[in-house]
Design an enzyme around this catalytic site. Sequence first.
Site, PDB file in Angstrom:
ATOM      1  N   LYS A 106       0.811  -1.215   0.000  1.00  0.00           N
ATOM      2  CA  LYS A 106       0.000   0.000   0.000  1.00  0.00           C
ATOM      3  C   LYS A 106       0.847   1.268   0.000  1.00  0.00           C
ATOM      4  O   LYS A 106       0.513   2.223  -0.712  1.00  0.00           O
ATOM      5  CB  LYS A 106      -1.016  -0.003   1.147  1.00  0.00           C
ATOM      6  CG  LYS A 106      -0.445  -0.071   2.529  1.00  0.00           C
ATOM      7  CD  LYS A 106      -1.536  -0.363   3.549  1.00  0.00           C
ATOM      8  CE  LYS A 106      -0.932  -0.562   4.918  1.00  0.00           C
ATOM      9  NZ  LYS A 106      -0.041  -1.727   4.999  1.00  0.00           N
ATOM     10  N   SER A 107       1.949   1.319   0.727  1.00  0.00           N
ATOM     11  CA  SER A 107       2.788   2.525   0.739  1.00  0.00           C
ATOM     12  C   SER A 107       3.428   2.762  -0.628  1.00  0.00           C
ATOM     13  O   SER A 107       3.428   3.891  -1.130  1.00  0.00           O
ATOM     14  CB  SER A 107       3.869   2.430   1.816  1.00  0.00           C
ATOM     15  OG  SER A 107       3.291   2.499   3.097  1.00  0.00           O
ATOM     16  N   HIS A 131      11.828   3.014   4.589  1.00  0.00           N
ATOM     17  CA  HIS A 131      10.795   3.780   3.875  1.00  0.00           C
ATOM     18  C   HIS A 131      11.408   4.983   3.152  1.00  0.00           C
ATOM     19  O   HIS A 131      11.066   5.258   1.998  1.00  0.00           O
ATOM     20  CB  HIS A 131       9.697   4.257   4.828  1.00  0.00           C
ATOM     21  CG  HIS A 131       8.529   3.336   4.927  1.00  0.00           C
ATOM     22  ND1 HIS A 131       7.465   3.390   4.062  1.00  0.00           N
ATOM     23  CD2 HIS A 131       8.255   2.340   5.801  1.00  0.00           C
ATOM     24  CE1 HIS A 131       6.585   2.468   4.400  1.00  0.00           C
ATOM     25  NE2 HIS A 131       7.039   1.810   5.445  1.00  0.00           N
TER      26      HIS A 131
END
Length: 180
Positions: free
Chosen positions: A27-28, A62
Site C-alpha cells: 500500500k505505501s 521507507h
Amino acid sequence: MQLALYPQGETVLAQIILVTGGARSGKSSHAEARARALPGARLYIATARAEDAEMRARIARHVADRGEGWITIEAPIDLAGALDRCDGRGPRLVDCLTLWLSNLMLEGRDWEPEAEHLVAALARQKSPVILVSNEVGMGIVPDNALARAFRDAQGWLNQRVARVAHEVEFVVSGLPMRVK
C-alpha cells in the site's frame, strides 16, 4: 472537490485518496506512485515515531524506498494541523493513519475528536491528499482489551476517512483494487 493552482500554473482537481490493505501489502509503494503522478512538490507527512532501533530501521527503509524529491513533515499527533499548514504546496502523502491512531491511543488521548478534526481538515484541503491506512480487522479477535479497542478504533477511523475520500483502494499482494 476543489481546484488547486500550483506554482507552475497548472490546475488539478484536489482529491482525497485512501489506500488501505494489510501489513506488507504494497500500500505505501502504491500510494507513493500515485503521489509521484501528480504535479507539484511531493510532501510526505510521516506519523511514525522513531522510538526504538527496529522502528528507526523501518523508517530508514521507507525513506530509502521513497527516494529523492520528497519533503518530509513529521506529524505524529497533529495531523489535521499539518495538513492545513502545508495545503497548497503540492500533493501530500500521509503514511500512515494506523501509526497516528496508535500514537493518540498510547498518549491516552480520545481519538474520536481527533478523527473528527482530521475529517474536517480533509474536507477543506485544496491540494490532493493520499492517506495510507492498515486494514486490521480481518484476522482473529485479539486476546486483550487494548488490542480489541485499537482494532475497533482503526476500523471506525478507516470508515470515517473512506466516507470523505473521493477514491478508496484496497491493496492485496501489491495489487490495488478500486473500492470507491
